[in-house]
Design an enzyme around this catalytic site. Structure first.
Site, PDB file in Angstrom:
ATOM      1  N   CYS A   2       0.820  -1.213   0.000  1.00 46.08           N
ATOM      2  CA  CYS A   2       0.000   0.000   0.000  1.00 46.08           C
ATOM      3  C   CYS A   2       0.854   1.262   0.000  1.00 46.08           C
ATOM      4  O   CYS A   2       1.950   1.282   0.549  1.00 46.08           O
ATOM      5  CB  CYS A   2      -0.887   0.028   1.228  1.00 46.08           C
ATOM      6  SG  CYS A   2      -1.915  -1.414   1.379  1.00 46.08           S
ATOM      7  N   ARG A  27       5.025   0.560  -6.275  1.00 49.91           N
ATOM      8  CA  ARG A  27       5.039  -0.315  -5.103  1.00 49.91           C
ATOM      9  C   ARG A  27       4.108  -1.510  -5.281  1.00 49.91           C
ATOM     10  O   ARG A  27       4.205  -2.483  -4.548  1.00 49.91           O
ATOM     11  CB  ARG A  27       4.594   0.480  -3.860  1.00 49.91           C
ATOM     12  CG  ARG A  27       5.512   1.615  -3.524  1.00 49.91           C
ATOM     13  CD  ARG A  27       4.855   2.541  -2.526  1.00 49.91           C
ATOM     14  NE  ARG A  27       4.772   1.962  -1.206  1.00 49.91           N
ATOM     15  CZ  ARG A  27       5.683   2.098  -0.258  1.00 49.91           C
ATOM     16  NH1 ARG A  27       6.759   2.800  -0.499  1.00 49.91           N
ATOM     17  NH2 ARG A  27       5.535   1.554   0.925  1.00 49.91           N
ATOM     18  N   TRP A  73      -2.849  -2.724  -1.718  1.00 56.55           N
ATOM     19  CA  TRP A  73      -2.409  -4.060  -2.129  1.00 56.55           C
ATOM     20  C   TRP A  73      -3.097  -4.994  -1.160  1.00 56.55           C
ATOM     21  O   TRP A  73      -2.756  -5.050   0.019  1.00 56.55           O
ATOM     22  CB  TRP A  73      -0.884  -4.142  -2.020  1.00 56.55           C
ATOM     23  CG  TRP A  73      -0.303  -5.380  -2.620  1.00 56.55           C
ATOM     24  CD1 TRP A  73      -0.001  -5.594  -3.934  1.00 56.55           C
ATOM     25  CD2 TRP A  73       0.092  -6.573  -1.926  1.00 56.55           C
ATOM     26  NE1 TRP A  73       0.537  -6.847  -4.094  1.00 56.55           N
ATOM     27  CE2 TRP A  73       0.614  -7.475  -2.885  1.00 56.55           C
ATOM     28  CE3 TRP A  73       0.059  -6.990  -0.597  1.00 56.55           C
ATOM     29  CZ2 TRP A  73       1.086  -8.738  -2.571  1.00 56.55           C
ATOM     30  CZ3 TRP A  73       0.522  -8.260  -0.266  1.00 56.55           C
ATOM     31  CH2 TRP A  73       1.038  -9.105  -1.253  1.00 56.55           C
ATOM     32  N   ASN A  99      -1.422   1.526   5.782  1.00 56.22           N
ATOM     33  CA  ASN A  99      -0.522   0.533   5.197  1.00 56.22           C
ATOM     34  C   ASN A  99      -0.035  -0.336   6.342  1.00 56.22           C
ATOM     35  O   ASN A  99       0.446   0.183   7.346  1.00 56.22           O
ATOM     36  CB  ASN A  99       0.656   1.244   4.510  1.00 56.22           C
ATOM     37  CG  ASN A  99       1.736   0.273   4.048  1.00 56.22           C
ATOM     38  OD1 ASN A  99       1.496  -0.935   3.958  1.00 56.22           O
ATOM     39  ND2 ASN A  99       2.905   0.798   3.757  1.00 56.22           N
ATOM     40  N   GLY A 100      -0.165  -1.655   6.197  1.00 59.46           N
ATOM     41  CA  GLY A 100       0.300  -2.554   7.257  1.00 59.46           C
ATOM     42  C   GLY A 100      -0.742  -3.611   7.550  1.00 59.46           C
ATOM     43  O   GLY A 100      -1.720  -3.760   6.804  1.00 59.46           O
ATOM     44  N   GLU A 472      18.467 -16.007 -10.165  1.00 55.82           N
ATOM     45  CA  GLU A 472      17.978 -14.648 -10.395  1.00 55.82           C
ATOM     46  C   GLU A 472      17.297 -14.543 -11.767  1.00 55.82           C
ATOM     47  O   GLU A 472      16.265 -13.903 -11.912  1.00 55.82           O
ATOM     48  CB  GLU A 472      19.141 -13.646 -10.268  1.00 55.82           C
ATOM     49  CG  GLU A 472      18.820 -12.217 -10.659  1.00 55.82           C
ATOM     50  CD  GLU A 472      17.650 -11.600  -9.895  1.00 55.82           C
ATOM     51  OE1 GLU A 472      17.171 -12.178  -8.908  1.00 55.82           O
ATOM     52  OE2 GLU A 472      17.183 -10.526 -10.330  1.00 55.82           O
ATOM     53  N   LYS A 476      13.487 -13.355 -12.513  1.00 53.40           N
ATOM     54  CA  LYS A 476      13.202 -12.226 -13.402  1.00 53.40           C
ATOM     55  C   LYS A 476      12.189 -12.623 -14.458  1.00 53.40           C
ATOM     56  O   LYS A 476      11.228 -11.926 -14.711  1.00 53.40           O
ATOM     57  CB  LYS A 476      14.517 -11.795 -14.056  1.00 53.40           C
ATOM     58  CG  LYS A 476      14.792 -10.365 -14.233  1.00 53.40           C
ATOM     59  CD  LYS A 476      15.099  -9.521 -13.042  1.00 53.40           C
ATOM     60  CE  LYS A 476      14.310  -9.721 -11.817  1.00 53.40           C
ATOM     61  NZ  LYS A 476      14.855  -9.212 -10.600  1.00 53.40           N
ATOM     62  N   GLU A 479       8.607 -13.509 -12.902  1.00 49.94           N
ATOM     63  CA  GLU A 479       7.809 -12.447 -12.272  1.00 49.94           C
ATOM     64  C   GLU A 479       7.225 -11.458 -13.265  1.00 49.94           C
ATOM     65  O   GLU A 479       6.189 -10.882 -13.013  1.00 49.94           O
ATOM     66  CB  GLU A 479       8.594 -11.709 -11.177  1.00 49.94           C
ATOM     67  CG  GLU A 479       9.659 -10.774 -11.680  1.00 49.94           C
ATOM     68  CD  GLU A 479      10.359 -10.002 -10.559  1.00 49.94           C
ATOM     69  OE1 GLU A 479       9.704  -9.584  -9.613  1.00 49.94           O
ATOM     70  OE2 GLU A 479      11.579  -9.821 -10.664  1.00 49.94           O
ATOM     71  N   HIS A 495      18.925 -35.552 -11.436  1.00 50.90           N
ATOM     72  CA  HIS A 495      18.393 -36.117 -10.197  1.00 50.90           C
ATOM     73  C   HIS A 495      16.886 -35.869 -10.083  1.00 50.90           C
ATOM     74  O   HIS A 495      16.330 -35.964  -8.990  1.00 50.90           O
ATOM     75  CB  HIS A 495      19.140 -35.532  -8.991  1.00 50.90           C
ATOM     76  CG  HIS A 495      20.604 -35.861  -9.017  1.00 50.90           C
ATOM     77  ND1 HIS A 495      21.075 -37.127  -8.813  1.00 50.90           N
ATOM     78  CD2 HIS A 495      21.688 -35.094  -9.300  1.00 50.90           C
ATOM     79  CE1 HIS A 495      22.397 -37.131  -8.924  1.00 50.90           C
ATOM     80  NE2 HIS A 495      22.798 -35.897  -9.230  1.00 50.90           N
ATOM     81  N   LYS A 590       6.518  -3.627  -5.006  1.00 48.49           N
ATOM     82  CA  LYS A 590       7.938  -3.284  -5.011  1.00 48.49           C
ATOM     83  C   LYS A 590       8.511  -3.345  -3.603  1.00 48.49           C
ATOM     84  O   LYS A 590       9.602  -3.852  -3.371  1.00 48.49           O
ATOM     85  CB  LYS A 590       8.101  -1.877  -5.601  1.00 48.49           C
ATOM     86  CG  LYS A 590       9.544  -1.388  -5.669  1.00 48.49           C
ATOM     87  CD  LYS A 590      10.308  -2.149  -6.714  1.00 48.49           C
ATOM     88  CE  LYS A 590      11.744  -1.701  -6.857  1.00 48.49           C
ATOM     89  NZ  LYS A 590      12.517  -2.700  -7.629  1.00 48.49           N
TER      90      LYS A 590
HETATM   91  O1  M6R Z   1      13.678  -4.193  -1.229  1.00 50.80           O
HETATM   92  P1  M6R Z   1      14.260  -5.562  -1.086  1.00 50.80           P
HETATM   93  O2  M6R Z   1      15.527  -5.746  -1.834  1.00 50.80           O
HETATM   94  O3  M6R Z   1      14.377  -6.012   0.345  1.00 50.80           O
HETATM   95  O4  M6R Z   1      13.174  -6.516  -1.758  1.00 50.80           O
HETATM   96  C1  M6R Z   1      13.309  -7.907  -1.711  1.00 50.80           C
HETATM   97  C2  M6R Z   1      12.451  -8.568  -2.760  1.00 50.80           C
HETATM   98  O5  M6R Z   1      11.105  -8.304  -2.525  1.00 50.80           O
HETATM   99  C3  M6R Z   1      12.816  -8.092  -4.168  1.00 50.80           C
HETATM  100  O6  M6R Z   1      14.173  -8.286  -4.420  1.00 50.80           O
HETATM  101  C4  M6R Z   1      12.005  -8.835  -5.229  1.00 50.80           C
HETATM  102  O7  M6R Z   1      12.319 -10.186  -5.222  1.00 50.80           O
HETATM  103  C5  M6R Z   1      12.280  -8.203  -6.574  1.00 50.80           C
HETATM  104  N1  M6R Z   1      11.298  -7.195  -6.836  1.00 50.80           N
HETATM  105  C6  M6R Z   1      12.312  -9.161  -7.682  1.00 50.80           C
HETATM  106  O8  M6R Z   1      12.662  -8.536  -8.866  1.00 50.80           O
END
Ligand code: M6R
Length: 595
Positions: A2, A27, A73, A99-100, A472, A476, A479, A495, A590
Site C-alpha cells: 500500500c 510499489r 495491495w 498501510n500494514g 535470479e 526475473k 515475475e 536427479h 515493489k
Molecule cells: O527491497 P528488497 O531488496 O528487500 O526486496 C526484496 C524482494 O522483494 C525483491 O528483491 C524482489 O524479489 C524483486 N522485486 C524481484 O525482482
C-alpha cells in the site's frame, strides 16, 4: 504494498495527491482511493483498479486543501470498491488510510465493535470505528489516537482526517514506512519520498510508536505517551527527474540500461582522494572480528547475497551463510560465537528482513545494511550502512539494485581481505562489458521471440556462480512474463528435473566459470538429446561457436554483473511479447512491507 500520500496547505490537493499516488504505483497495488475535505465533509472516491480509473471517478468540483490518497495491495478481503481505502467511521467523523497489517483485528472487534456492523472486510475499517468509539466515549482526539496505538498489535502507517478539524491531519507509524514532507505553507505525508519529491525534498523520519499532528505550517511529532519529540529534517538526495521514464517505454528497460553508469558511480562513491577504494574502517573491523557472516535478504537481494557469500569465502576467507529472511526469523539456525549480520535490501523496508533485524538486535549482534534507500528502516536501525547509489528503482523487477548489490559486496569482500585485487579496474571493465551488452538489444528481442513467446515453462541451468545467476534469471523471467521458470544447479537436472524436459522446452544455460565449462556443456547435451531448445550464455574466453550470447571477458568473479544484462533483457522482451504489464506485474509489490 500500500502507498499513502497526504497534503495540507492552501492549494487544491487533487493533482498533488493523484500525482503522488502515481509515483507510488511502482510499489504495486490493486485499488486506489482519495479523500477530499471540502471544509464541511470528507468526500471519498475509491475503486478497484488503476489510478487512471480513480481519475475518472473523482468529482472535480470538490475543492479541497486537505486530502489524502491510497493505493491498496489487498491483504484483508478482495480488491473491490468497499475494501478500498479510505475508510470512514460510522458517523463519518474519521477518514483513514492505512498501510500494514493489524494482527489482533479479531480481538479488537470482539472487544470494541460487537454492536457495529462493519462495511468492509478490512482491518483498517476496524481502526476507524475504534477511533470513533473512543472519541464518542469522551476521549480527545489525540488521546484517542494514542489509546488506539496502544491497543493495536501489528504494523501500521496511518493517516487520519477528523472532520471536526479542517486545519489538521494526523498520522501514526509502527513498523510500516511513513515520512513527513516539510513544505513552505504546506506539509505532506507519504509512504516514501518519491510521492512528495515534486514538492519538497526535506523530510522528517518517524520512529515506531510515534504520531504526528500536521497543519499547513507545523509538524509536531509525539511519542505514544504524548511527549513531544524534537526531530530534525533531512534532505533527500532525490531529483524528480530521476523518477521519470524519459523516452523509455518502461522503467525496467531504463533501469537495465542505467547499470553501467551505476557501477561507475559506485566506483566513484567508494573511492578516496588518492583513487583507492575506501570502506568505513568500522565495517572492516566488524568483518575481521566476526567468525561468520550471516547474509539476510529476500528475492533478488537474496540472489545477490549468494554471490556475496562466494566473495566473502573466496576473497575475504570468512565463512558466510545466506538466509531467506522469512525463514531465518522463525527457524533460526544455531549461530556461531561471533556472528555478523549483513542485511541486503533495495528498499530497506522489507518487513521479513526487518523481523530478523529486530530479533538479532535483541541478541546484541552487530548489523550492517546494504540498501539503495538512505533513511529507510533497515538503514536507520542497523549499526552500519552501505549505500548502493543505484538511484530510484521503480520497476517492480529489480535490476540495477541487484548489480549494485553485487558490486558493493565485491568492494566489501576485497577491502576486508589481504588480497591485492585492482577492483576499480575490474569493475570498470565489467561496466564497459555491460554497456556493450545493453547495446545488443535486437539479439535478446529475437531470442525471446523465438524461444519464449509461446512457451509454458523454461529452465535456467548453471553451476558455481552461474547457478546463482540462474536463480535470479528465473525469478526475473517468471515475475514479469508469468512463464513458469526454475533456475537449477545444472548437475541436479539428472536427479529429477530432467523428467520435465520435452520437445521444445526452452533451457537457458549460463557458462562463465572455467572450472565448470565442460560439465555444464555435458548437461546441455543431455537436455538437447531430450528435445530442449537451448540458449547458451557464455563468457568470451570459454565460449563455443554455437553459443548465442557471448559476454565480453570480465574477471571471472564479476561475471554475475555481465550475465545480469542478458538475463534481464530476455525477461523484458519475453514479457513484452506476451503483452504483460512489465513495470507492475500482477500480484507483486515493489516494497514488501508486510511479513
Ligand atoms: O527491497 P528488497 O531488496 O528487500 O526486496 C526484496 C524482494 O522483494 C525483491 O528483491 C524482489 O524479489 C524483486 N522485486 C524481484 O525482482
Amino acid at each position: 504494498m500500500c502507498g499513502i500520500v497526504g497534503y495540507i496547505g492552501t492549494e487544491d490537493v487533487k493533482e498533488t495527491i493523484l500525482k503522488g499516488l502515481e509515483r507510488l504505483e511502482y510499489r504495486g497495488y490493486d485499488s486506489a482511493g482519495i479523500a477530499l475535505f471540502d471544509g464541511d465533509q470528507v468526500r471519498v472516491f475509491k475503486d478497484e483498479g488503476r489510478i487512471a480509473h480513480l481519475r475518472d471517478i473523482i468529482d472535480y468540483d470538490v475543492k479541497s486543501t486537505l486530502g489524502m490518497g491510497h493505493t491498496r495491495w489487498a491483504t484483508h478481503g478482495k480488491p473491490n470498491k468497499i475494501n478500498s481505502h479510505p475508510h470512514q467511521s460510522i458517523e463519518k467523523r474519521f477518514t483513514i488510510v492505512h498501510n500494514g497489517i493489524i494482527e489482533n483485528e479479531e480481538e479488537l472487534k470482539e472487544r470494541y465493535l460487537k454492536n457495529i456492523k462493519l462495511e468492509s472486510e478490512t482491518d483498517t475499517e476496524v481502526v476507524a470505528q475504534i477511533l470513533s468509539k473512543f472519541t464518542t466515549e469522551g476521549e480527545e482526539v489525540t488521546l484517542a489516537i494514542r489509546h488506539l496505538m496502544s491497543e493495536i498489535e501489528g504494523s501500521y502507517a496511518l493517516a487520519i482526517i477528523d472532520k471536526y478539524n479542517k486545519e489538521k491531519m494526523y498520522a501514526a507509524k509502527n513498523k510500516s514506512p511513513l515520512l513527513i514532507g516539510k513544505g513552505d505553507g504546506f506539509n505532506m505525508i507519504g509512504s516514501d519520498a518519491m510521492a512528495m519529491v515534486s514538492h519538497t525534498n526535506e523530510f522528517y523520519e518517524l520512529d515506531d510508536g510515534e504520531y504526528v499532528e500536521i497543519t499547513k505550517d507545523k509538524v509536531e511529532i509525539f511519542n505514544i505517551y504524548g511527549v513531544k519529540v524534537n526531530r530534525d529534517t533531512y534532505k533527500a538526495e532525490l531529483d524528480s527527474e530521476d523518477i521519470e521514464k524519459g523516452t523509455y517505454p518502461h522503467y525496467m528497460l531504463k533501469e537495465i540500461d542505467e547499470q553501467p553508469f551505476v557501477i561507475r558511480r559506485i566506483i566513484a562513491e567508494y573511492q578516496d582522494e588518492n583513487g583507492e577504494l575506501k570502506l568505513d574502517q568500522d565495517i572492516i573491523n566488524k568483518i575481521k572480528n566476526s567468525d561468520r557472516i550471516y547474509i539476510i535478504a529476500c528475492g533478488t537481494s537474496y540472489h545477490a547475497g549468494l554471490v556475496g557469500k562466494y566473495y566473502f569465502e573466496s576473497i575475504t576467507g570468512k565463512p558466510a551463510e545466506v538466509h531467506v529472511s522469512s525463514e531465518f526469523v522463525y527457524n533460526t539456525p544455531i549461530l556461531s560465537e561471533k556472528p555478523l549480520f549483513i542485511f541486503i535490501s533495495q528498499s530497506g523496508e522489507t518487513a521479513d528482513s526487518r523481523a530478523v533485524l529486530v530479533k538479532v538486535k535483541k541478541l546484541g549482534y552487530p548489523t550492517i545494511t546494504l540498501t539503495n534507500v538512505k533513511g529507510s528502516t533497515l538503514y536507520r536501525e542497523t549499526d552500519n550502512q552501505l549505500l548502493l547509489y543505484a538511484g530510484p528503482e521503480i520497476a517492480v523487477a529489480s535490476t540495477k539494485a541487484y548489480t549494485a548489490q553485487i558490486a558493493v559486496l565485491s568492494i566489501i569482500a576485497v577491502k576486508a581481505s589481504n588480497k591485492d585485487i585492482d577492483l576499480i579496474k575490474e569493475l570498470s571493465i565489467a561496466a564497459s562489458v555491460m554497456e556493450a551488452l545493453c547495446d545488443s538489444k535486437d539479439l535478446y528481442k529475437d531470442l525471446a521471440k523465438e524461444y519464449l513467446s509461446e512457451t509454458r515453462n523454461c529452465f535456467y541451468i548453471g553451476r558455481h556462480l552461474d547457478y546463482y545467476v540462474c536463480m535470479e534469471a528465473a525469478l526475473k523471467l517468471k515475475e514479469i512474463s508469468y512463464i513458469q521458470t526454475e533456475g537449477f544447479a545444472a548437475g541436479e537436472l539428472k536427479h529429477g528435473t530432467i523428467a520435465l524436459i520435452e520437445e521444445g522446452t526452452p533451457v537457458i544455460a549460463v557458462i562463465t566459470q572455467e572450472i565448470i565449462n565442460l560439465n555444464t556443456r555435458s548437461n546441455i547435451k543431455e537436455v538437447s538429446a531430450r528435445g530442449a531448445n537451448v540458449i547458451t550464455i557464455s563468457r568470451k574466453s570459454i565460449s563455443a561457436k554455437s553459443d548465442q550470447i557471448v559476454l565480453g571477458d570480465v574477471n571471472e568473479f564479476l561475471t554475475p554483473l555481465a550475465a545480469a544484462v542478458p538475463i534481464q533483457l530476455l525477461a523484458y522482451y519475453a514479457a513484452l511479447d506476451r503483452g504483460c504489464d512489465i513495470d507492475k506485474p500482477r500480484n507483486l509489490a515493489k516494497s514488501v512491507t508486510v511479513e
